[in-house]
Design a protein around this motif. Structure first.
Motif, PDB file in Angstrom:
ATOM      1  N   VAL A   5       3.076   1.386  16.222  1.00  0.00           N
ATOM      2  CA  VAL A   5       1.909   2.036  15.602  1.00  0.00           C
ATOM      3  C   VAL A   5       0.661   1.154  15.658  1.00  0.00           C
ATOM      4  O   VAL A   5      -0.401   1.575  16.122  1.00  0.00           O
ATOM      5  CB  VAL A   5       2.215   2.462  14.144  1.00  0.00           C
ATOM      6  N   THR A  57      -1.616  11.953  13.075  1.00  0.00           N
ATOM      7  CA  THR A  57      -0.177  11.822  12.866  1.00  0.00           C
ATOM      8  C   THR A  57       0.343  13.090  12.216  1.00  0.00           C
ATOM      9  O   THR A  57      -0.339  13.686  11.382  1.00  0.00           O
ATOM     10  CB  THR A  57       0.175  10.607  11.978  1.00  0.00           C
ATOM     11  N   ILE A 109       2.160   5.798   8.106  1.00  0.00           N
ATOM     12  CA  ILE A 109       1.047   4.838   8.107  1.00  0.00           C
ATOM     13  C   ILE A 109       0.966   4.241   6.708  1.00  0.00           C
ATOM     14  O   ILE A 109       0.617   4.922   5.741  1.00  0.00           O
ATOM     15  CB  ILE A 109      -0.280   5.497   8.532  1.00  0.00           C
ATOM     16  N   ILE A 112       0.258  -1.509   7.956  1.00  0.00           N
ATOM     17  CA  ILE A 112      -0.379  -0.990   9.175  1.00  0.00           C
ATOM     18  C   ILE A 112      -1.896  -0.931   8.990  1.00  0.00           C
ATOM     19  O   ILE A 112      -2.660  -1.372   9.844  1.00  0.00           O
ATOM     20  CB  ILE A 112       0.210   0.398   9.531  1.00  0.00           C
TER      21      ILE A 112
END
Length: 326
Positions: free
Chosen positions: A43, A55, A60, A64
């Motif tokens: 990712v 997405t 997430i 991230i």
């Protein structure tokens, strides 16, 4: 942001939308990159230069977001956003938008299809016919499974958003009585709702349309299943973790409830060994998270997804989930 600066858009899991559905083109100048699917470890790498991440189900989280200072917008290609850490997005100044109302025909139709299939025992009878039962019986018809009626039965709905409301309307049209459940443990009932305990005890069919949060995880527990009528049917087109799956399997195997129709599971795709997939029960139907997926609904989703991104960069954001960005 100046209108002429091209933005970099990365779609992390394009295969979650049927291949025959074309995505509209963004009006804003852009570079577009899409991947069929993205593993958790890829990712950050794939979003390194992205202004926008699209997405559907790729997670997430805080770690991230910390690694992606350039990211401005997460466009979720679904209504449910339990895969995105909204608090972390707020802290990092990243806006999040989702698509809403696109499946208000598709999901209710799937819910009703599951209700009818289970009430009329379509799966059980279909299996019997394939196994030669009809020929063996020597009669023009045979009854190996009790057949229930949909009209006149009570549908309990948990979640009174666009989908819950639409399911209620369709159910009323076929003669069902509809009750909306108030939050579990609420001290008073809002107008249009009935106490949670009352709904689970009175509903012949219980359908889940609430978001998955820490409060609703395993909302349908061993305790709740035990309070449902023995003939009751559970329908889940929301999120798998709304249901304690082990408790549900136990209840189905012991005839504590009448049946279940599930379009979602706690793990997707479900492993072969998933207890509800492995259990071949005539009163359990599992479909692969496709209740939302009628072609018309997906077209609407695709248009709204792109409009969400255009709107954000045009300074007219829509369907945003972060109230005030610093």
């Amino acid at each position: 942001m100046a209108h002429h600066t091209p933005i970099k858009v990365v779609f992390l899991d394009r295969d979650t939308i049927p291949a025959h559905i074309t995505l509209p083109t963004l009006h804003h100048p852009h570079h577009w990159q899409s991947y069929p699917a993205t593993a958790p470890g890829d990712v950050i790498d794939r979003l390194q230069h992205a202004d926008v991440a699209i997405t559907n189900k790729v997670v997430i989280n805080e770690a991230i977001l910390t690694a992606l200072p350039k990211l401005k917008l997460i466009a979720v290609a679904a209504t449910g956003v339990n895969n995105v850490d909204l608090a972390a997005c707020q802290a990092h100044g990243v806006q999040v938008c989702n698509v809403q109302g696109y499946a208000t025909q598709s999901v209710p139709e799937h819910v009703m299809a599951l209700i009818y299939a289970l009430k009329r025992q379509l799966m059980g009878y279909h299996a019997d016919v394939r196994q030669g039962e009809w020929q063996k019986r020597g009669q023009f018809c045979f009854f190996t499974h009790p057949i229930g009626s949909v009209a006149g039965s009570t549908l309990g709905i948990i979640g009174k958003g666009a989908l819950g409301e639409a399911v209620g309307q369709l159910a009323q049209a076929v003669g069902m009585k509809v009750m909306f459940a108030e939050h579990q443990g609420a001290s008073h009932c809002r107008p249009g709702y009935q106490p949670f305990e009352q709904v689970i005890q009175q509903a012949d069919v219980l359908s889940l349309h609430c978001p998955l949060t820490d409060k609703t995880r395993h909302l349908i527990s061993q305790d709740v299943l035990a309070k449902m009528p023995q003939h009751a049917i559970l329908i889940n087109t929301g999120r798998g973790d709304l249901v304690d799956e082990q408790a549900l399997l136990y209840a189905l195997k012991r005839d504590q409830i009448g049946g279940a129709g599930l379009d979602v599971l706690s793990q997707e795709p479900a492993p072969d060994a998933h207890p509800l997939v492995a259990a071949s029960l005539p009163n359990l139907i599992v479909t692969p998270h496709i209740a939302w997926g009628a072609d018309e609904a997906v077209h609407t989703l695709a248009q709204q997804l792109i409009a969400n991104i255009d709107g954000f960069f045009r300074g007219a954001p829509q369907h945003t989930l972060i109230d005030a960005l610093d």
